[in-house]
Scaffold this motif. Structure first.
Motif, short mmCIF file in Angstrom:
data_model
loop_
_atom_site.label_atom_id
_atom_site.label_comp_id
_atom_site.label_asym_id
_atom_site.label_seq_id
_atom_site.Cartn_x
_atom_site.Cartn_y
_atom_site.Cartn_z
N ILE A 17 6.10 87.51 -3.84
CA ILE A 17 5.64 88.85 -3.48
C ILE A 17 5.04 88.19 -2.02
CG2 ILE A 17 3.61 88.63 -4.54
CD1 ILE A 17 3.70 91.84 -4.47
N LYS A 18 5.54 89.31 -1.22
CA LYS A 18 4.96 89.03 0.29
C LYS A 18 4.26 90.36 0.57
CE LYS A 18 6.47 87.72 4.97
NZ LYS A 18 7.62 87.22 5.73
N ILE A 19 3.15 90.42 0.84
CA ILE A 19 2.51 91.59 1.13
C ILE A 19 2.02 91.49 2.85
CG2 ILE A 19 0.45 92.97 1.05
CD1 ILE A 19 0.71 92.20 -1.97
N GLY A 20 2.26 92.38 3.43
CA GLY A 20 2.18 92.42 4.85
C GLY A 20 1.33 93.69 5.53
N TYR A 21 0.71 93.39 6.73
CA TYR A 21 0.12 94.66 7.44
C TYR A 21 0.84 94.46 8.81
CZ TYR A 21 -3.32 97.49 9.89
OH TYR A 21 -3.78 98.59 10.48
N ASN A 22 1.51 95.51 9.29
CA ASN A 22 2.02 95.76 10.76
C ASN A 22 0.86 96.01 11.81
OD1 ASN A 22 4.40 94.82 9.16
ND2 ASN A 22 4.78 96.99 8.77
N PHE A 23 0.71 95.22 12.63
CA PHE A 23 -0.22 95.59 13.77
C PHE A 23 0.49 96.34 14.73
CE2 PHE A 23 -2.43 91.82 12.01
CZ PHE A 23 -3.69 92.30 11.93
N THR A 24 1.60 95.69 14.99
CA THR A 24 2.61 96.44 15.97
C THR A 24 4.09 96.28 15.41
OG1 THR A 24 3.31 94.65 17.23
CG2 THR A 24 1.30 95.92 17.94
N ARG A 25 5.01 96.78 16.13
CA ARG A 25 6.48 96.78 15.55
C ARG A 25 7.01 95.31 15.43
NH1 ARG A 25 11.79 98.95 18.49
NH2 ARG A 25 13.25 98.46 17.03
N ASN A 26 6.28 94.35 16.43
CA ASN A 26 6.93 93.10 16.52
C ASN A 26 5.87 91.85 15.89
OD1 ASN A 26 9.17 93.68 17.82
ND2 ASN A 26 8.18 93.82 19.78
N LEU A 27 4.62 92.38 15.40
CA LEU A 27 3.44 91.59 15.03
C LEU A 27 2.97 92.02 13.51
CD1 LEU A 27 1.68 89.09 15.58
CD2 LEU A 27 0.15 90.77 16.68
N SER A 28 2.86 91.16 12.64
CA SER A 28 2.35 91.43 11.48
C SER A 28 1.50 90.18 10.61
CB SER A 28 3.42 92.11 10.37
OG SER A 28 4.38 90.86 10.24
N LEU A 29 0.68 90.55 9.99
CA LEU A 29 -0.19 89.39 9.39
C LEU A 29 0.28 89.44 7.66
CD1 LEU A 29 -2.35 87.14 9.24
CD2 LEU A 29 -3.76 89.24 8.68
N PHE A 30 0.71 88.52 7.06
CA PHE A 30 0.96 88.60 5.62
C PHE A 30 0.74 87.58 4.77
CE2 PHE A 30 4.15 85.75 7.92
CZ PHE A 30 4.55 84.88 6.88
N LEU A 31 0.55 88.00 3.37
CA LEU A 31 0.10 87.13 2.47
C LEU A 31 1.23 86.97 1.31
CD1 LEU A 31 -2.17 85.51 0.85
CD2 LEU A 31 -2.43 87.64 -0.30
N THR A 32 1.39 85.52 1.13
CA THR A 32 2.79 85.31 0.19
C THR A 32 2.44 84.54 -1.16
OG1 THR A 32 4.33 85.12 1.75
CG2 THR A 32 4.94 84.31 -0.07
N ALA A 33 2.64 84.82 -2.20
CA ALA A 33 2.42 84.21 -3.42
C ALA A 33 3.77 83.85 -3.96
CB ALA A 33 1.71 84.94 -4.64
N ASP A 34 4.04 82.55 -4.56
CA ASP A 34 5.51 82.21 -5.32
C ASP A 34 5.18 81.56 -6.37
OD1 ASP A 34 7.32 82.47 -2.84
OD2 ASP A 34 5.70 81.52 -2.03
#
Length: 98
Positions: free
Chosen positions: A73-90
């Motif tokens: 699962i990859k959860i992200g927060y989009n700051f702008t259309r081209n920049l996001s911060l994400f957290l991944t659990a595998d």
């Protein structure tokens, strides 16, 4: 050295994407072949010295190819259309041991 640690995997599977305003989530399922070059880590200690010093020895052997199954699962927060911060659990599980 870091060259002794080699892992490569090839997989195929579906992905499902969900978006909530600036948040997004991706659910991933894969199955495939995992290629592992094992490393045999041995430890010994220097003798006849005042301070005990561990000595590590790496020994790479034959590369194995095993089947695997993984979910993520990859959860992200989009700051702008081209920049996001994400957290991944595998989670990865071998389907064979050869």
């Amino acid at each position: 050295s870091s060259k002794d640690w080699e892992t490569t995997y090839y997989g195929i599977g579906p992905e499902y994407n969900v978006s909530f305003n600036k948040f997004s989530a991706k659910f991933i399922v894969r199955a495939g072949i995992l290629s592992i070059k094992p490393v045999d880590l041995k430890i010994s200690y220097a003798e006849n010295v005042d301070i005990t010093i561990p000595v590590y020895s790496l020994n790479a052997e034959k590369t194995s190819k095993i089947s695997y199954f993984s979910t993520a699962i990859k959860i992200g927060y989009n700051f702008t259309r081209n920049l996001s911060l994400f957290l991944t659990a595998d989670y990865l599980s071998a389907l064979s041991n050869k």
